[in-house]
Design an enzyme around this catalytic site. Structure first.
Site, PDB file in Angstrom:
ATOM      1  N   TYR A 139      13.108   3.923  -6.616  1.00 19.51           N
ATOM      2  CA  TYR A 139      12.795   5.083  -5.786  1.00 19.51           C
ATOM      3  C   TYR A 139      12.027   4.597  -4.564  1.00 19.51           C
ATOM      4  O   TYR A 139      11.101   3.794  -4.693  1.00 19.51           O
ATOM      5  CB  TYR A 139      11.938   6.077  -6.575  1.00 19.51           C
ATOM      6  CG  TYR A 139      11.455   7.273  -5.779  1.00 19.51           C
ATOM      7  CD1 TYR A 139      12.346   8.260  -5.351  1.00 19.51           C
ATOM      8  CD2 TYR A 139      10.114   7.424  -5.468  1.00 19.51           C
ATOM      9  CE1 TYR A 139      11.902   9.363  -4.637  1.00 19.51           C
ATOM     10  CE2 TYR A 139       9.650   8.532  -4.756  1.00 19.51           C
ATOM     11  CZ  TYR A 139      10.550   9.495  -4.340  1.00 19.51           C
ATOM     12  OH  TYR A 139      10.094  10.582  -3.636  1.00 19.51           O
ATOM     13  N   ASP A 234       9.522  -2.993  -1.357  1.00 22.72           N
ATOM     14  CA  ASP A 234       8.803  -1.724  -1.431  1.00 22.72           C
ATOM     15  C   ASP A 234       7.691  -1.885  -2.474  1.00 22.72           C
ATOM     16  O   ASP A 234       7.934  -1.790  -3.678  1.00 22.72           O
ATOM     17  CB  ASP A 234       9.758  -0.583  -1.802  1.00 22.72           C
ATOM     18  CG  ASP A 234       9.047   0.769  -1.842  1.00 22.72           C
ATOM     19  OD1 ASP A 234       7.816   0.793  -1.634  1.00 22.72           O
ATOM     20  OD2 ASP A 234       9.725   1.784  -2.081  1.00 22.72           O
ATOM     21  N   LYS A 262      -0.030   4.487  -1.961  1.00 21.93           N
ATOM     22  CA  LYS A 262      -0.793   4.664  -3.200  1.00 21.93           C
ATOM     23  C   LYS A 262      -2.166   3.970  -3.171  1.00 21.93           C
ATOM     24  O   LYS A 262      -3.095   4.508  -2.576  1.00 21.93           O
ATOM     25  CB  LYS A 262       0.081   4.285  -4.395  1.00 21.93           C
ATOM     26  CG  LYS A 262       1.303   5.224  -4.460  1.00 21.93           C
ATOM     27  CD  LYS A 262       2.152   5.140  -5.691  1.00 21.93           C
ATOM     28  CE  LYS A 262       3.138   6.302  -5.727  1.00 21.93           C
ATOM     29  NZ  LYS A 262       4.528   5.972  -5.548  1.00 21.93           N
TER      30      LYS A 262
HETATM   31  C1  LIG Z   1       5.601   6.627  -4.620  1.00 18.87           C
HETATM   32  C2  LIG Z   1       6.602   5.710  -4.042  1.00 18.87           C
HETATM   33  C3  LIG Z   1       7.169   5.943  -2.785  1.00 18.87           C
HETATM   34  C4  LIG Z   1       6.923   7.203  -1.996  1.00 18.87           C
HETATM   35  O1  LIG Z   1       5.592   7.360  -1.655  1.00 18.87           O
HETATM   36  P1  LIG Z   1       5.055   8.844  -1.286  1.00 18.87           P
HETATM   37  O2  LIG Z   1       3.646   8.608  -0.861  1.00 18.87           O
HETATM   38  O3  LIG Z   1       5.196   9.639  -2.539  1.00 18.87           O
HETATM   39  O4  LIG Z   1       5.908   9.355  -0.205  1.00 18.87           O
HETATM   40  C5  LIG Z   1       8.004   4.981  -2.256  1.00 18.87           C
HETATM   41  N1  LIG Z   1       8.292   3.847  -2.931  1.00 18.87           N
HETATM   42  C6  LIG Z   1       7.782   3.605  -4.159  1.00 18.87           C
HETATM   43  C7  LIG Z   1       8.099   2.330  -4.840  1.00 18.87           C
HETATM   44  C8  LIG Z   1       6.920   4.525  -4.756  1.00 18.87           C
HETATM   45  O5  LIG Z   1       6.457   4.279  -5.980  1.00 18.87           O
END
Ligand SMILES: *Cc1c(COP(=O)(O)O)cnc(C)c1O
Length: 426
Positions: A139, A234, A262
């Site tokens: 994701y 990511d 995060k």
């Molecule tokens: C949470 C997450 C996102 C999206 O971040 P948001 O702050 O929710 O938009 C993108 N990539 C990864 C791997 C994530 O865990």
């Protein structure tokens, strides 16, 4: 239905501002929270939960860390937002660039979604190519190009996973199988020269927790180099969770661009993307690729992030944190064995996951889908009842904070035993 949830649903779609919070996957109603401290969440009826969601990752120091709260309090007195540069943005940027060597320049956003969306645009602008590769089960936020599911077969072009994503956009996203090195080689050999970039969660945390195979990730690096495609790690979730250098430090791989979020906001809305200077200088105002944000680099959010990261640098922080994660996973596995429940766990750094499966080890997305999901859902509700807050879906990773004590972990394992006992009867 609870009054608060009913009320919320009258004015907010589904009563929530992010879908997984609604408990749709596990059934039942979401718990409304009131406060949090250290490893605990407290709901509006003052019931306590040992929390392994940790706001989906950011609260690595535990909830309401006093130093972070103090830094935020100090900062807010000077104003909440200026729409002009502030020095603390440079301080946090420099800190991240120092800790993660692949990041030579970095830009802050307000969410992980913005970070990955901008990284993809930058990769496309930099290479002059449109196609990107992602992996099923990873994701990367909810921007259009990344909300794409695979059809079957390596070269099947993507179909959107959501109405509203134009098919013509999905055509440019190729979705491959996570941890399948052969498939990746085959596709890159065929069309590598059309690929703007590959985006991957080096430790996947959005299909439960599945660490990338070292060989898979190293091969990806060399294929991107060979075809001049941009490698995007990511690390919105794995950044500062697998160690100070993130998953890239753990695997010894240098991506071209890294996305963060995060943990770097310490609980405030922050995202970032950064990497090679020559690529980063392709964004506005230096370069032609447009990217912006009214609240990007917000000084209050920067203060929370900076204080959080500074505390992660304390010697032994990660050793202690990782030992807690290992203890929890080993304890859960031993408990399941005691009750004869087919069960396994994965963990990497302070990310972890549990699976109700006969499989010895879970390394692929299809295993997550094929695990006993009704059994997970029953387990989830039993744990909730016993005051343990797990992610309300079987395809989400769990997290550990530095404030979880041996007692909290023992309490969790004890709750798991009680839950396993009930599962055996059902
Ligand atoms: C949470 C997450 C996102 C999206 O971040 P948001 O702050 O929710 O938009 C993108 N990539 C990864 C791997 C994530 O865990």
């Amino acid at each position: 239905m609870s009054k608060v949830f009913e009320h919320a649903q009258r004015v907010i779609p589904g009563g929530v501002n992010s879908p997984v919070r609604a408990f749709k996957a596990v059934g039942g109603e979401p718990v409304f929270m009131k406060s949090a401290k250290g490893p605990y969440l407290y709901d509006i009826d003052d019931k306590r939960y040992v929390d392994y969601v940790l706001s989906w990752g950011p609260m690595i120091l535990g909830h309401a860390n006093q130093d972070v709260i103090d830094a935020v309090k100090e900062k807010i007195q000077h104003g909440l937002s200026f729409g002009a540069p502030t020095e603390i943005e440079t301080t946090l940027a420099e800190k991240i660039c120092t800790l993660i060597p692949s990041i030579e320049k970095i830009r802050f956003t307000s969410s992980g979604t913005e970070a990955t969306m901008s990284a993809i645009r930058l990769a496309r602008g930099f290479t002059g190519r449109d196609k990107i590769i992602k992996f099923e089960g990873c994701y990367h936020g909810h921007s259009d190009s990344l909300l794409i599911k695979a059809g079957s077969g390596a070269l099947t072009f993507g179909v959107p996973s959501s109405p509203g994503v134009p098919a013509c956009l999905a055509e440019h996203t190729i979705t491959l199988t996570y941890n399948n090195t052969e498939e990746l080689i085959q596709v890159m050999d065929e069309i590598g020269d059309q690929i703007a970039g590959i985006i991957v969660e080096p430790v996947a945390g959005n299909m439960n927790c599945i660490p990338g195979d070292a060989d898979f990730l190293h091969t990806m690096r060399s294929l991107c180099t060979k075809h001049n495609s941009v490698l995007i790690f990511d690390e919105v979730m794995s950044g500062f969770r697998i160690g100070l250098e993130g998953a890239q430090g753990e695997y010894g791989i240098t991506p071209d661009i890294t996305t963060l979020g995060k943990v770097i906001g310490g609980g405030m809305p922050v995202g970032a993307f950064g990497g090679r200077s020559d690529i980063m200088d392709f964004i506005a105002p230096v370069g032609p690729v447009y990217q912006a944000g009214t609240l990007s680099g917000n000084p209050v959010a920067m203060a929370a992030g900076l204080t959080t990261i500074t505390k992660l640098e304390e010697p032994g922080f990660y050793d202690t944190l990782f030992a807690k994660t290992t203890a929890l996973c080993e304890g859960l596995e031993a408990a399941a064995k005691e009750y004869g429940i087919p069960f396994t766990t994965n963990h990497k750094g302070s990310m972890w996951g549990l699976f109700f499966t006969q499989d010895e080890k879970v390394t692929r997305y299809h295993q997550v889908i094929e695990a006993d999901i009704p059994r997970f859902n029953a387990f989830f509700h039993s744990m909730l009842e016993h005051g343990v807050y797990l992610a309300p879906a079987s395809y989400e990773a769990g997290f550990m904070s530095i404030t979880h004590t041996d007692d909290d972990i023992a309490y969790t394992i004890d709750a798991a035993k009680k839950s396993f006992a009930v599962l055996n009867k059902s």
